[in-house]
Design a protein around this motif. Structure first.
Motif, PDB file in Angstrom:
ATOM      1  N   ARG A 237       0.833  -1.206   0.000  1.00  0.00           N
ATOM      2  CA  ARG A 237       0.000   0.000   0.000  1.00  0.00           C
ATOM      3  C   ARG A 237       0.866   1.255   0.000  1.00  0.00           C
ATOM      4  N   ALA A 238       1.881   1.259   0.873  1.00  0.00           N
ATOM      5  CA  ALA A 238       2.747   2.435   0.972  1.00  0.00           C
ATOM      6  C   ALA A 238       3.562   2.637  -0.306  1.00  0.00           C
ATOM      7  N   PHE A 239       4.018   1.538  -0.892  1.00  0.00           N
ATOM      8  CA  PHE A 239       4.799   1.632  -2.130  1.00  0.00           C
ATOM      9  C   PHE A 239       3.944   2.186  -3.266  1.00  0.00           C
ATOM     10  N   GLU A 240       2.767   1.605  -3.452  1.00  0.00           N
ATOM     11  CA  GLU A 240       1.910   2.066  -4.549  1.00  0.00           C
ATOM     12  C   GLU A 240       1.521   3.529  -4.365  1.00  0.00           C
ATOM     13  N   ASP A 241       1.186   3.906  -3.148  1.00  0.00           N
ATOM     14  CA  ASP A 241       0.830   5.305  -2.889  1.00  0.00           C
ATOM     15  C   ASP A 241       1.980   6.247  -3.229  1.00  0.00           C
ATOM     16  N   ALA A 242       3.208   5.824  -2.906  1.00  0.00           N
ATOM     17  CA  ALA A 242       4.370   6.667  -3.180  1.00  0.00           C
ATOM     18  C   ALA A 242       4.580   6.843  -4.677  1.00  0.00           C
ATOM     19  N   VAL A 243       4.466   5.750  -5.435  1.00  0.00           N
ATOM     20  CA  VAL A 243       4.644   5.839  -6.888  1.00  0.00           C
ATOM     21  C   VAL A 243       3.542   6.686  -7.512  1.00  0.00           C
ATOM     22  N   VAL A 244       2.309   6.435  -7.122  1.00  0.00           N
ATOM     23  CA  VAL A 244       1.168   7.166  -7.696  1.00  0.00           C
ATOM     24  C   VAL A 244       1.257   8.654  -7.363  1.00  0.00           C
ATOM     25  N   ASP A 245       1.567   8.982  -6.121  1.00  0.00           N
ATOM     26  CA  ASP A 245       1.697  10.390  -5.739  1.00  0.00           C
ATOM     27  C   ASP A 245       2.808  11.070  -6.534  1.00  0.00           C
ATOM     28  N   THR A 246       3.931  10.369  -6.699  1.00  0.00           N
ATOM     29  CA  THR A 246       5.054  10.942  -7.442  1.00  0.00           C
ATOM     30  C   THR A 246       4.666  11.217  -8.886  1.00  0.00           C
ATOM     31  N   LEU A 247       4.014  10.260  -9.523  1.00  0.00           N
ATOM     32  CA  LEU A 247       3.572  10.446 -10.908  1.00  0.00           C
ATOM     33  C   LEU A 247       2.589  11.607 -11.006  1.00  0.00           C
ATOM     34  N   ALA A 248       1.665  11.696 -10.050  1.00  0.00           N
ATOM     35  CA  ALA A 248       0.664  12.770 -10.077  1.00  0.00           C
ATOM     36  C   ALA A 248       1.302  14.133  -9.879  1.00  0.00           C
ATOM     37  N   ILE A 249       2.252  14.230  -8.964  1.00  0.00           N
ATOM     38  CA  ILE A 249       2.941  15.508  -8.714  1.00  0.00           C
ATOM     39  C   ILE A 249       3.662  15.975  -9.966  1.00  0.00           C
ATOM     40  N   LYS A 250       4.348  15.047 -10.624  1.00  0.00           N
ATOM     41  CA  LYS A 250       5.105  15.426 -11.822  1.00  0.00           C
ATOM     42  C   LYS A 250       4.177  15.749 -12.994  1.00  0.00           C
ATOM     43  N   CYS A 251       3.046  15.045 -13.103  1.00  0.00           N
ATOM     44  CA  CYS A 251       2.080  15.371 -14.156  1.00  0.00           C
ATOM     45  C   CYS A 251       1.522  16.776 -13.960  1.00  0.00           C
ATOM     46  N   LYS A 252       1.150  17.096 -12.735  1.00  0.00           N
ATOM     47  CA  LYS A 252       0.631  18.424 -12.438  1.00  0.00           C
ATOM     48  C   LYS A 252       1.679  19.483 -12.757  1.00  0.00           C
ATOM     49  N   ARG A 253       2.925  19.201 -12.415  1.00  0.00           N
ATOM     50  CA  ARG A 253       4.010  20.146 -12.679  1.00  0.00           C
ATOM     51  C   ARG A 253       4.211  20.328 -14.182  1.00  0.00           C
ATOM     52  N   ALA A 254       4.103  19.242 -14.951  1.00  0.00           N
ATOM     53  CA  ALA A 254       4.268  19.327 -16.405  1.00  0.00           C
ATOM     54  C   ALA A 254       3.143  20.134 -17.045  1.00  0.00           C
ATOM     55  N   LEU A 255       1.934  19.946 -16.562  1.00  0.00           N
ATOM     56  CA  LEU A 255       0.802  20.710 -17.088  1.00  0.00           C
ATOM     57  C   LEU A 255       0.969  22.200 -16.789  1.00  0.00           C
ATOM     58  N   GLU A 256       1.430  22.517 -15.596  1.00  0.00           N
ATOM     59  CA  GLU A 256       1.652  23.919 -15.241  1.00  0.00           C
ATOM     60  C   GLU A 256       2.773  24.519 -16.089  1.00  0.00           C
ATOM     61  N   GLN A 257       3.815  23.740 -16.330  1.00  0.00           N
ATOM     62  CA  GLN A 257       4.966  24.232 -17.098  1.00  0.00           C
ATOM     63  C   GLN A 257       4.591  24.506 -18.550  1.00  0.00           C
ATOM     64  N   THR A 258       3.740  23.646 -19.131  1.00  0.00           N
ATOM     65  CA  THR A 258       3.386  23.789 -20.543  1.00  0.00           C
ATOM     66  C   THR A 258       2.150  24.649 -20.758  1.00  0.00           C
ATOM     67  N   GLY A 259       1.370  24.875 -19.707  1.00  0.00           N
ATOM     68  CA  GLY A 259       0.135  25.622 -19.838  1.00  0.00           C
ATOM     69  C   GLY A 259      -0.985  24.823 -20.475  1.00  0.00           C
ATOM     70  N   LEU A 260      -0.830  23.509 -20.539  1.00  0.00           N
ATOM     71  CA  LEU A 260      -1.840  22.649 -21.143  1.00  0.00           C
ATOM     72  C   LEU A 260      -2.760  22.074 -20.069  1.00  0.00           C
ATOM     73  N   ASN A 261      -3.929  21.619 -20.504  1.00  0.00           N
ATOM     74  CA  ASN A 261      -4.909  21.105 -19.552  1.00  0.00           C
ATOM     75  C   ASN A 261      -5.513  19.782 -20.014  1.00  0.00           C
TER      76      ASN A 261
END
Length: 338
Positions: A237-261
């Motif tokens: 549970r802890a491992f999956e949550d860590a991977v999923v959170d990391t992917l989500a954080i980076k996706c959000k950051r990429a969307l903000e960087q590119t201005g895409l939605n």
């Protein structure tokens, strides 16, 4: 226009037929999981030999499923890389031989472009431009997609891909191969919050990933807290949550960087339900949209290769020589129409 797609990059033989007007006409898939399970991972030589045995019968099955003959096929698309070189050569050789015999074009397809375009097979495909998260056993990449062949790499894993980290962590927890889906099932029985794993590389700027340390963290946690069934589930549970959170954080950051939605998520790990729920929440908060292929098109398949071959059918054709690329950056592809 009908394209026969052949996928043999790793341990799944996928054959499909795509029609530019009627859509997907046939889809055949054979998985080699049972062959490789005893070894705890893919054995390249065994994978190649099994592709030799299965590819032609699956092509025949696809033609029968679509009620077509060889005369009805207008082009043959095959995965030319990246992947296991022996496995790639099987599909490439068969694909080019059939194209030559049938006197139709042969199209070499990039495996990851196939994954990236897989959501285009759905009833509501994404519109360009968008950010794509390609997340599988061999790749974890964030890509800005302006059009077909117009790809800018924003970030990628500097060590293990997310799917690879899932499989390795599953193995150390004693789960069978392929372990990633089994680890996700085990995580559903885990208690959230008992263990907290780091979210690697989220405390610094940038869009690169690193997942190898999570495997070590999981091993150390199991060594410290024991190996009873509930502890293993809590670690999962802890491992999956860590991977999923990391992917989500980076996706959000990429969307903000590119201005895409608009966000496209593809590759084997994109079928993970926890990841889908997390990214759906992220995009809802942003007022954006996230797009996935259906679960059977998240893993390797011929449908995505047939579709990618269709959109690249008018690109320059290569010679009769068979060339594959075990390593092949997406950035080396040319935009369609150029």
């Amino acid at each position: 226009m009908r394209v026969l797609g052949i996928e043999t990059s790793c341990d799944e033989t996928g054959i499909a037929i795509y029609d530019d007007e009627a859509g997907l006409l046939a889809n055949q898939l054979y998985s080699q999981v049972k062959i490789h399970a005893d070894y705890g991972g893919v054995v390249p030589e065994l994978a190649s030999r099994d592709h030799v045995r299965k590819t032609v019968p699956l092509i025949q099955a696809a033609l029968q499923q679509a009620n077509l003959t060889a005369d009805d096929i207008n082009a043959v698309a095959y995965t030319a890389g990246p992947g296991l070189v022996g496995a790639l050569l099987v599909g490439a050789t068969i694909g080019r031989a059939l194209a030559f015999a049938w006197q139709v074009p042969a199209v070499a397809v990039h495996h990851m472009e196939g994954h990236l375009l897989a959501p285009m097979l759905e009833a509501q495909p994404p519109q360009f431009p968008f950010v794509a998260l390609l997340v599988s056993g061999g790749h974890t990449q964030l890509i800005q997609v302006t059009g077909i062949g117009e790809y800018t790499l924003l970030g990628e894993s500097i060590d293990d891909a997310a799917g690879e980290a899932f499989d390795k962590t599953a193995k150390l927890l004693g789960l069978d191969y392929p372990g990633g889906p089994l680890l996700s099932q085990l995580a559903q029985q885990g208690v959230t919050g008992r263990f907290t794993f780091p979210r690697p590389m989220t405390d610094r700027p940038g869009l690169d990933f690193s997942f190898s340390g999570l495997k070590t963290f999981a091993a150390n946690t199991a060594r410290t807290h024991g190996d009873d069934p509930q502890t293993r589930a809590d670690i999962a549970r802890a491992f999956e949550d860590a991977v999923v959170d990391t992917l989500a954080i980076k996706c959000k950051r990429a969307l903000e960087q590119t201005g895409l939605n608009r966000l496209v998520v593809a590759g084997g790990v994109s079928a993970n339900r926890t990841l889908r729920d997390k990214l759906a929440s992220v995009m809802q908060q942003r007022g954006g949209h996230v797009f996935y292929p259906r679960p059977e098109f998240c893993t390797d398949n011929g449908a995505m290769i047939a579709y990618a071959g269709m959109v690249r059918l008018n690109s320059p054709q290569t010679s009769l020589g068979v060339t594959v690329h075990p390593r092949w950056p997406l950035a080396q592809l040319t935009p369609v129409g150029q």
